[in-house]
Write an enzyme that holds these catalytic residues in place. Structure first.
Site, PDB file in Angstrom:
ATOM      1  N   HIS A 121      -8.976   2.895  -7.309  1.00  0.00           N
ATOM      2  CA  HIS A 121      -7.539   3.115  -7.432  1.00  0.00           C
ATOM      3  C   HIS A 121      -7.330   4.410  -8.214  1.00  0.00           C
ATOM      4  O   HIS A 121      -7.969   4.606  -9.252  1.00  0.00           O
ATOM      5  CB  HIS A 121      -6.889   1.930  -8.158  1.00  0.00           C
ATOM      6  CG  HIS A 121      -5.401   2.033  -8.181  1.00  0.00           C
ATOM      7  ND1 HIS A 121      -4.618   1.730  -7.094  1.00  0.00           N
ATOM      8  CD2 HIS A 121      -4.544   2.456  -9.153  1.00  0.00           C
ATOM      9  CE1 HIS A 121      -3.349   1.938  -7.387  1.00  0.00           C
ATOM     10  NE2 HIS A 121      -3.269   2.380  -8.630  1.00  0.00           N
ATOM     11  N   GLY A 165     -10.298  10.289   4.201  1.00  0.00           N
ATOM     12  CA  GLY A 165     -11.713   9.912   4.137  1.00  0.00           C
ATOM     13  C   GLY A 165     -12.598  10.871   3.365  1.00  0.00           C
ATOM     14  O   GLY A 165     -13.812  10.893   3.559  1.00  0.00           O
ATOM     15  N   SER A 166     -12.001  11.648   2.456  1.00  0.00           N
ATOM     16  CA  SER A 166     -12.859  12.578   1.709  1.00  0.00           C
ATOM     17  C   SER A 166     -13.823  11.816   0.792  1.00  0.00           C
ATOM     18  O   SER A 166     -14.959  12.251   0.583  1.00  0.00           O
ATOM     19  CB  SER A 166     -12.022  13.592   0.917  1.00  0.00           C
ATOM     20  OG  SER A 166     -11.278  12.968  -0.093  1.00  0.00           O
ATOM     21  N   ASN A 167     -13.396  10.676   0.287  1.00  0.00           N
ATOM     22  CA  ASN A 167     -14.325   9.853  -0.513  1.00  0.00           C
ATOM     23  C   ASN A 167     -15.438   9.278   0.363  1.00  0.00           C
ATOM     24  O   ASN A 167     -16.601   9.246  -0.045  1.00  0.00           O
ATOM     25  CB  ASN A 167     -13.576   8.719  -1.216  1.00  0.00           C
ATOM     26  CG  ASN A 167     -12.943   9.180  -2.513  1.00  0.00           C
ATOM     27  OD1 ASN A 167     -13.621   9.386  -3.512  1.00  0.00           O
ATOM     28  ND2 ASN A 167     -11.629   9.375  -2.492  1.00  0.00           N
ATOM     29  N   LEU A 219      -5.549   1.101   2.900  1.00  0.00           N
ATOM     30  CA  LEU A 219      -4.188   0.724   2.497  1.00  0.00           C
ATOM     31  C   LEU A 219      -3.733  -0.651   2.960  1.00  0.00           C
ATOM     32  O   LEU A 219      -2.649  -1.095   2.626  1.00  0.00           O
ATOM     33  CB  LEU A 219      -3.196   1.785   2.993  1.00  0.00           C
ATOM     34  CG  LEU A 219      -3.451   3.184   2.428  1.00  0.00           C
ATOM     35  CD1 LEU A 219      -2.405   4.169   2.938  1.00  0.00           C
ATOM     36  CD2 LEU A 219      -3.469   3.178   0.908  1.00  0.00           C
ATOM     37  N   ASN A 251     -12.953  -1.535  -4.819  1.00  0.00           N
ATOM     38  CA  ASN A 251     -11.920  -0.570  -4.449  1.00  0.00           C
ATOM     39  C   ASN A 251     -11.841   0.494  -5.530  1.00  0.00           C
ATOM     40  O   ASN A 251     -12.175   0.246  -6.685  1.00  0.00           O
ATOM     41  CB  ASN A 251     -10.567  -1.294  -4.344  1.00  0.00           C
ATOM     42  CG  ASN A 251      -9.436  -0.356  -3.980  1.00  0.00           C
ATOM     43  OD1 ASN A 251      -9.567   0.481  -3.076  1.00  0.00           O
ATOM     44  ND2 ASN A 251      -8.313  -0.471  -4.669  1.00  0.00           N
ATOM     45  N   ASP A 289      -4.898  -4.726  -6.502  1.00  0.00           N
ATOM     46  CA  ASP A 289      -5.260  -4.034  -7.744  1.00  0.00           C
ATOM     47  C   ASP A 289      -5.431  -4.948  -8.961  1.00  0.00           C
ATOM     48  O   ASP A 289      -5.251  -4.517 -10.086  1.00  0.00           O
ATOM     49  CB  ASP A 289      -4.192  -2.966  -8.088  1.00  0.00           C
ATOM     50  CG  ASP A 289      -4.021  -1.961  -6.965  1.00  0.00           C
ATOM     51  OD1 ASP A 289      -4.994  -1.710  -6.243  1.00  0.00           O
ATOM     52  OD2 ASP A 289      -2.915  -1.438  -6.817  1.00  0.00           O
ATOM     53  N   GLU A 320     -12.991  11.005  -8.768  1.00  0.00           N
ATOM     54  CA  GLU A 320     -13.467  10.102  -7.708  1.00  0.00           C
ATOM     55  C   GLU A 320     -14.782  10.612  -7.131  1.00  0.00           C
ATOM     56  O   GLU A 320     -15.737   9.848  -6.968  1.00  0.00           O
ATOM     57  CB  GLU A 320     -12.414   9.982  -6.599  1.00  0.00           C
ATOM     58  CG  GLU A 320     -11.150   9.296  -7.066  1.00  0.00           C
ATOM     59  CD  GLU A 320     -10.109   9.138  -5.980  1.00  0.00           C
ATOM     60  OE1 GLU A 320      -9.313   8.207  -6.080  1.00  0.00           O
ATOM     61  OE2 GLU A 320     -10.088   9.953  -5.036  1.00  0.00           O
TER      62      GLU A 320
HETATM   63  C1  GRF Z   1      -7.994   8.271  -3.119  1.00  0.00           C
HETATM   64  O1  GRF Z   1      -7.271   8.926  -4.109  1.00  0.00           O
HETATM   65  C2  GRF Z   1      -8.216   6.821  -3.478  1.00  0.00           C
HETATM   66  O2  GRF Z   1      -8.345   6.605  -4.822  1.00  0.00           O
HETATM   67  C3  GRF Z   1      -6.945   6.207  -2.985  1.00  0.00           C
HETATM   68  O3  GRF Z   1      -6.676   6.868  -1.777  1.00  0.00           O
HETATM   69  C4  GRF Z   1      -7.204   8.190  -1.834  1.00  0.00           C
HETATM   70  C5  GRF Z   1      -8.051   8.382  -0.616  1.00  0.00           C
HETATM   71  O4  GRF Z   1      -8.419   9.719  -0.424  1.00  0.00           O
HETATM   72  N1  GRF Z   1      -7.019   4.779  -2.975  1.00  0.00           N
HETATM   73  P1  GRF Z   1      -9.483  10.072   0.710  1.00  0.00           P
HETATM   74  O5  GRF Z   1      -9.003   9.403   2.007  1.00  0.00           O
HETATM   75  O6  GRF Z   1     -10.807   9.554   0.275  1.00  0.00           O
HETATM   76  O7  GRF Z   1      -9.460  11.566   0.849  1.00  0.00           O
END
Ligand code: GRF
Length: 185
Positions: free
Chosen positions: A103, A12-14, A84, A101, A144, A173
């Site tokens: 990718h 969940g870092s994004n 996922l 999404n 995708d 990202e």
């Molecule tokens: C990211 O690289 C995203 O592109 C992919 O899964 C990863 C998730 O990373 N689909 P995080 O959970 O946001 O750290």
């Protein structure tokens, strides 16, 4: 004001980066996080950020419970950030062109079933690619394959490991995903 739900399966870092980016922006609201994994680290991040997070197992995405929950919470848009599970038909149908999404590669290369997380970066290195990057795309019924909205590239050096590529991709990202969400939504 748009209500955006974040879907995540892992760290969940994004998710964290997106929520922090929009914290003081009154046009965008991130009222909830949904995960298909009960033990995903995204739940810990959610607690720290003060955003409620919810676990739903696969069947409850498929039987319409998650959709009912989204509608009840007046969610306008869905962002998948490391999610996922395949988004089921009922949700895609209720949110046409309202799900995106990210990718971690340059689609259409290195996409599709099995191409997630470290598998993507390992394949990029094994294939001796000289570049990789990120793809932000709309979500349709197939993995995708939705319309691409944005791509950014990074260099892959001959000595780079899959971890090195992952780090470069994550940087892209963090830099671009929130900005593109803002534009699309
Ligand atoms: C990211 O690289 C995203 O592109 C992919 O899964 C990863 C998730 O990373 N689909 P995080 O959970 O946001 O750290």
């Amino acid at each position: 004001m748009k209500n955006i739900a974040l879907f995540a399966s892992g760290s969940g870092s994004n998710v964290e980066n997106i929520i922090r980016y929009f914290r003081d922006d009154t046009n965008f609201n991130f009222p909830l996080i949904i995960s298909n994994k009960q033990d995903a680290y995204v739940h810990e991040r959610a607690k720290k950020l003060g955003v409620p997070s919810f676990f739903y197992k696969k069947e409850r995405f498929e039987n319409g419970e998650v959709l009912a929950f989204l509608l009840k919470n007046q969610i306008d848009f869905i962002v998948l950030a490391g999610f996922l599970l395949k988004v089921p038909h009922n949700i895609i149908q209720a949110y046409p062109d309202k799900i995106i999404n990210i990718h971690p590669a340059l689609l259409p290369k290195f996409g599709g079933k099995g191409m997630f997380g470290s598998h993507v970066h390992e394949a990029v290195v094994a294939n001796k690619e000289t570049e990789s990057g990120i793809t932000i795309h709309y979500v349709n019924e197939n993995y995708d394959e939705g319309q691409i909205v944005f791509q950014a590239k990074c260099e892959v050096l001959p000595a780079d490991t899959a971890e090195d590529v992952a780090a470069k991709v994550h940087e892209l990202e963090y830099r671009y995903f929130p900005e593109i969400i803002g534009k699309i939504v």
